[in-house]
Design a protein around this motif. Structure first.
Motif, PDB file in Angstrom:
ATOM      1  N   VAL A 189       0.968  -1.281   0.119  1.00  0.00           N
ATOM      2  CA  VAL A 189      -0.079   0.150  -0.192  1.00  0.00           C
ATOM      3  C   VAL A 189       0.901   1.087   0.097  1.00  0.00           C
ATOM      4  N   VAL A 190       0.662   2.205  -1.125  1.00  0.00           N
ATOM      5  CA  VAL A 190       1.563   3.284  -1.132  1.00  0.00           C
ATOM      6  C   VAL A 190       1.140   4.445  -0.123  1.00  0.00           C
ATOM      7  N   ILE A 191       2.053   4.783   0.861  1.00  0.00           N
ATOM      8  CA  ILE A 191       1.793   5.608   1.859  1.00  0.00           C
ATOM      9  C   ILE A 191       2.970   6.749   1.740  1.00  0.00           C
ATOM     10  N   GLU A 192       2.646   7.866   1.674  1.00  0.00           N
ATOM     11  CA  GLU A 192       3.742   9.066   1.299  1.00  0.00           C
ATOM     12  C   GLU A 192       4.965   8.736   0.205  1.00  0.00           C
ATOM     13  N   GLY A 193       4.087   8.271  -0.806  1.00  0.00           N
ATOM     14  CA  GLY A 193       4.966   7.903  -1.876  1.00  0.00           C
ATOM     15  C   GLY A 193       5.947   6.724  -1.779  1.00  0.00           C
ATOM     16  N   GLN A 194       5.823   6.040  -0.646  1.00  0.00           N
ATOM     17  CA  GLN A 194       6.693   4.689  -0.558  1.00  0.00           C
ATOM     18  C   GLN A 194       6.299   3.460  -0.982  1.00  0.00           C
ATOM     19  N   SER A 195       6.434   3.078  -2.189  1.00  0.00           N
ATOM     20  CA  SER A 195       6.115   1.981  -3.090  1.00  0.00           C
ATOM     21  C   SER A 195       7.105   0.746  -2.781  1.00  0.00           C
ATOM     22  N   ARG A 196       8.132   0.861  -2.073  1.00  0.00           N
ATOM     23  CA  ARG A 196       9.027  -0.342  -1.804  1.00  0.00           C
ATOM     24  C   ARG A 196       9.637  -0.215  -0.597  1.00  0.00           C
ATOM     25  N   ASP A 197      10.441  -1.014   0.088  1.00  0.00           N
ATOM     26  CA  ASP A 197      11.541  -0.583   1.238  1.00  0.00           C
ATOM     27  C   ASP A 197      12.407   0.180   1.006  1.00  0.00           C
ATOM     28  N   PRO A 198      12.642   1.383   1.400  1.00  0.00           N
ATOM     29  CA  PRO A 198      13.639   2.238   0.986  1.00  0.00           C
ATOM     30  C   PRO A 198      15.304   1.789   1.646  1.00  0.00           C
ATOM     31  N   PHE A 199      15.097   0.920   2.609  1.00  0.00           N
ATOM     32  CA  PHE A 199      16.551   0.877   3.271  1.00  0.00           C
ATOM     33  C   PHE A 199      17.163  -0.355   2.216  1.00  0.00           C
ATOM     34  N   SER A 200      16.478  -1.260   1.476  1.00  0.00           N
ATOM     35  CA  SER A 200      17.396  -2.270   0.709  1.00  0.00           C
ATOM     36  C   SER A 200      18.352  -1.320  -0.268  1.00  0.00           C
ATOM     37  N   ARG A 201      19.464  -2.012  -0.089  1.00  0.00           N
ATOM     38  CA  ARG A 201      20.488  -1.625  -0.844  1.00  0.00           C
ATOM     39  C   ARG A 201      21.645  -2.306  -1.299  1.00  0.00           C
ATOM     40  N   LYS A 202      22.474  -2.112  -2.239  1.00  0.00           N
ATOM     41  CA  LYS A 202      23.593  -2.890  -2.717  1.00  0.00           C
ATOM     42  C   LYS A 202      24.656  -2.994  -1.536  1.00  0.00           C
ATOM     43  N   MET A 203      24.492  -3.843  -0.676  1.00  0.00           N
ATOM     44  CA  MET A 203      25.269  -4.395   0.459  1.00  0.00           C
ATOM     45  C   MET A 203      26.327  -5.150  -0.132  1.00  0.00           C
ATOM     46  N   THR A 204      27.596  -4.790   0.294  1.00  0.00           N
ATOM     47  CA  THR A 204      28.693  -5.746   0.023  1.00  0.00           C
ATOM     48  C   THR A 204      29.338  -6.355   1.176  1.00  0.00           C
ATOM     49  N   PRO A 205      30.196  -7.363   1.030  1.00  0.00           N
ATOM     50  CA  PRO A 205      31.164  -7.535   2.246  1.00  0.00           C
ATOM     51  C   PRO A 205      31.957  -6.455   2.825  1.00  0.00           C
ATOM     52  N   ALA A 206      32.644  -5.562   1.576  1.00  0.00           N
ATOM     53  CA  ALA A 206      33.120  -4.503   2.129  1.00  0.00           C
ATOM     54  C   ALA A 206      32.504  -3.596   3.083  1.00  0.00           C
ATOM     55  N   LEU A 207      31.449  -3.278   2.614  1.00  0.00           N
ATOM     56  CA  LEU A 207      30.489  -2.278   3.444  1.00  0.00           C
ATOM     57  C   LEU A 207      30.205  -2.967   4.674  1.00  0.00           C
ATOM     58  N   ALA A 208      29.900  -4.269   4.904  1.00  0.00           N
ATOM     59  CA  ALA A 208      29.342  -4.849   5.831  1.00  0.00           C
ATOM     60  C   ALA A 208      30.698  -4.880   6.984  1.00  0.00           C
ATOM     61  N   THR A 209      31.875  -4.959   6.562  1.00  0.00           N
ATOM     62  CA  THR A 209      33.143  -5.016   7.325  1.00  0.00           C
ATOM     63  C   THR A 209      33.306  -3.477   7.958  1.00  0.00           C
ATOM     64  N   ARG A 210      33.042  -2.555   7.186  1.00  0.00           N
ATOM     65  CA  ARG A 210      32.983  -1.309   7.740  1.00  0.00           C
ATOM     66  C   ARG A 210      32.058  -0.850   8.664  1.00  0.00           C
ATOM     67  N   ALA A 211      31.186  -1.505   8.872  1.00  0.00           N
ATOM     68  CA  ALA A 211      29.637  -1.344   9.549  1.00  0.00           C
ATOM     69  C   ALA A 211      30.006  -0.926  11.173  1.00  0.00           C
ATOM     70  N   LYS A 212      29.497  -0.077  11.658  1.00  0.00           N
ATOM     71  CA  LYS A 212      29.901   0.232  13.143  1.00  0.00           C
ATOM     72  C   LYS A 212      29.443  -1.015  14.100  1.00  0.00           C
ATOM     73  N   GLN A 213      30.390  -1.347  14.933  1.00  0.00           N
ATOM     74  CA  GLN A 213      30.443  -2.356  15.982  1.00  0.00           C
ATOM     75  C   GLN A 213      29.195  -1.920  16.904  1.00  0.00           C
ATOM     76  N   VAL A 214      28.219  -3.006  17.318  1.00  0.00           N
ATOM     77  CA  VAL A 214      27.439  -2.767  18.307  1.00  0.00           C
ATOM     78  C   VAL A 214      27.752  -3.488  19.607  1.00  0.00           C
ATOM     79  N   SER A 215      28.119  -4.733  19.274  1.00  0.00           N
ATOM     80  CA  SER A 215      28.267  -5.632  20.513  1.00  0.00           C
ATOM     81  C   SER A 215      29.281  -6.818  19.835  1.00  0.00           C
ATOM     82  N   GLY A 216      30.490  -6.910  20.095  1.00  0.00           N
ATOM     83  CA  GLY A 216      30.957  -8.205  19.702  1.00  0.00           C
ATOM     84  C   GLY A 216      31.074  -8.281  18.079  1.00  0.00           C
ATOM     85  N   THR A 217      30.571  -9.508  17.647  1.00  0.00           N
ATOM     86  CA  THR A 217      30.267  -9.551  16.256  1.00  0.00           C
ATOM     87  C   THR A 217      29.092  -8.988  15.644  1.00  0.00           C
ATOM     88  N   ILE A 218      28.245  -8.319  16.606  1.00  0.00           N
ATOM     89  CA  ILE A 218      26.984  -7.703  15.957  1.00  0.00           C
ATOM     90  C   ILE A 218      27.371  -6.144  15.651  1.00  0.00           C
TER      91      ILE A 218
END
Length: 366
Positions: A189-218
């Motif tokens: 259902v389109v609300i506020e112009g959102q017709s798909r989930d906007p967070f989905s992205r071209k995630m790569t292993p390199a990007l995941a490696t640089r992501a901020k650590q939250v707790s240990g491996t998380i």
């Protein structure tokens, strides 16, 4: 008496502070509820009850708010539930129970959550000290058995030897599948112009490696972001299904189970096994599954522990590629599963873990 889903839809899932930032839970949920009724070919005055899962909205009766905002009759009182993340699937099991007992023929069940508009909370003290802000309530009466969710996820990764690389690979794959999936207008259902989930992205292993650590491996890459969203299913009796002359997806059964509070991520294993026992099915009878990805390690542990085929899990991506609107996430999984089964046929499973060491699993059949 059997219960069948005849329509299921959802909003996009939008990270907090995004396009849904200004929407109250009733403003977010009402358009989705209305769309579900329209898809089902039903009028508002045919609905017997509305069940809404909501976890952080501050109480009251969100189901009543959403029902009235959607233009349903004032005679519908609305039933609100809070089982945290599991509530969106529990709403469907409650709808099934109401229909099978003869208490209702048409129930709209789902969930809505706004992380962006959640109220501030203040804890009071018996000694009269100044109230103190807090982010979440306790999930056990024992502080030493009530860890932060990210800490618990890291403990799970250590105990099961699920490395950061494995978790990151799961997250990369989730985003890839989400980008390859285009939600139809029937699902979204389109609300506020959102017709798909906007967070989905071209995630790569390199990007995941640089992501901020939250707790240990998380890290910020392998755990789901807080988000806003809503989802609803129209559940009807077998008698109503025949009267409407439409096809439905049967809610075969499900289960909610408690497990070790310190390791909430593995609770779905017990719920999945209980749901399979109740329905007389085995894991190889499951054609597709929607398993919650609050954390990659949690999804991996549940898929392994329940002996599910990873190839049939989260075909259009999971919460790692969408976000986690707590009270709505279970129903969002059910909506995804409904449309997958409508296309592929067969039996499917939706499962989700919740804080405090509980989980719910629901099995659908097309």
């Amino acid at each position: 008496m059997t219960a069948h889903i005849i329509a299921a839809c959802r909003s996009a899932v939008v990270p907090r502070g995004g396009a849904f930032n200004a929407l109250s839970i009733d403003a977010l949920g009402a358009p989705v509820l209305r769309a579900a009724l329209t898809q089902a070919g039903l009028e508002s005055d045919q609905v017997d009850e509305v069940i809404v899962s909501n976890a952080i909205g501050g109480g009251g009766n969100p189901a009543r708010l959403v029902s009235l905002a959607a233009g349903l009759p004032e005679s519908i009182a609305g039933l609100s539930i809070d089982r945290q993340c599991a509530g969106g699937l529990d709403a469907l099991l409650l709808a099934k129970a109401m229909i099978e007992s003869g208490a209702a023929d048409i129930v709209v069940a789902g969930g809505v959550e706004s992380y962006s508009r959640r109220p501030q909370r203040l804890r009071t003290f018996a000694d009269g000290g100044a109230p103190k802000a807090y982010d979440r309530p306790p999930f056990t009466p024992w502080p030493d058995r009530d860890p932060d969710m990210a800490v618990a996820a890291n403990t799970l990764s250590t105990s099961l030897s699920i490395t950061k690389d494995v978790q990151d690979a799961w997250a990369v794959d989730s985003h890839k599948k989400a980008l390859n999936h285009t939600p139809t207008s029937v699902e979204m259902v389109v609300i506020e112009g959102q017709s798909r989930d906007p967070f989905s992205r071209k995630m790569t292993p390199a990007l995941a490696t640089r992501a901020k650590q939250v707790s240990g491996t998380i890290t910020a890459a392998n755990m789901a972001v807080a988000a806003d969203g809503a989802a609803f299913c129209v559940v009807v009796s077998e008698k109503m299904l025949r009267a409407l002359r439409c096809e439905g997806v049967e809610i075969l059964g499900g289960a909610t189970k408690g497990d070790t509070p310190e390791l909430p991520g593995i609770a779905p294993i017990a719920a999945i096994k209980a749901a399979l026992r109740k329905t007389g099915l085995r894991t190889n009878d499951i054609k597709c599954a929607e398993v919650m990805e609050a954390f990659a390690v949690q999804a991996i542990a549940c898929v392994q522990g329940a002996n599910l085929d990873p190839a049939c899990v989260n075909l259009g991506g999971g919460a790692l590629a969408r976000g986690h609107p707590i009270g709505a996430s279970g129903t969002i999984n059910a909506v995804r599963l409904f449309h997958e089964l409508r296309t592929q046929g067969g039996r499917g499973l939706a499962a989700i873990a919740a804080a405090g060491g509980i989980a719910t699993a629901v099995i659908l059949s097309a």
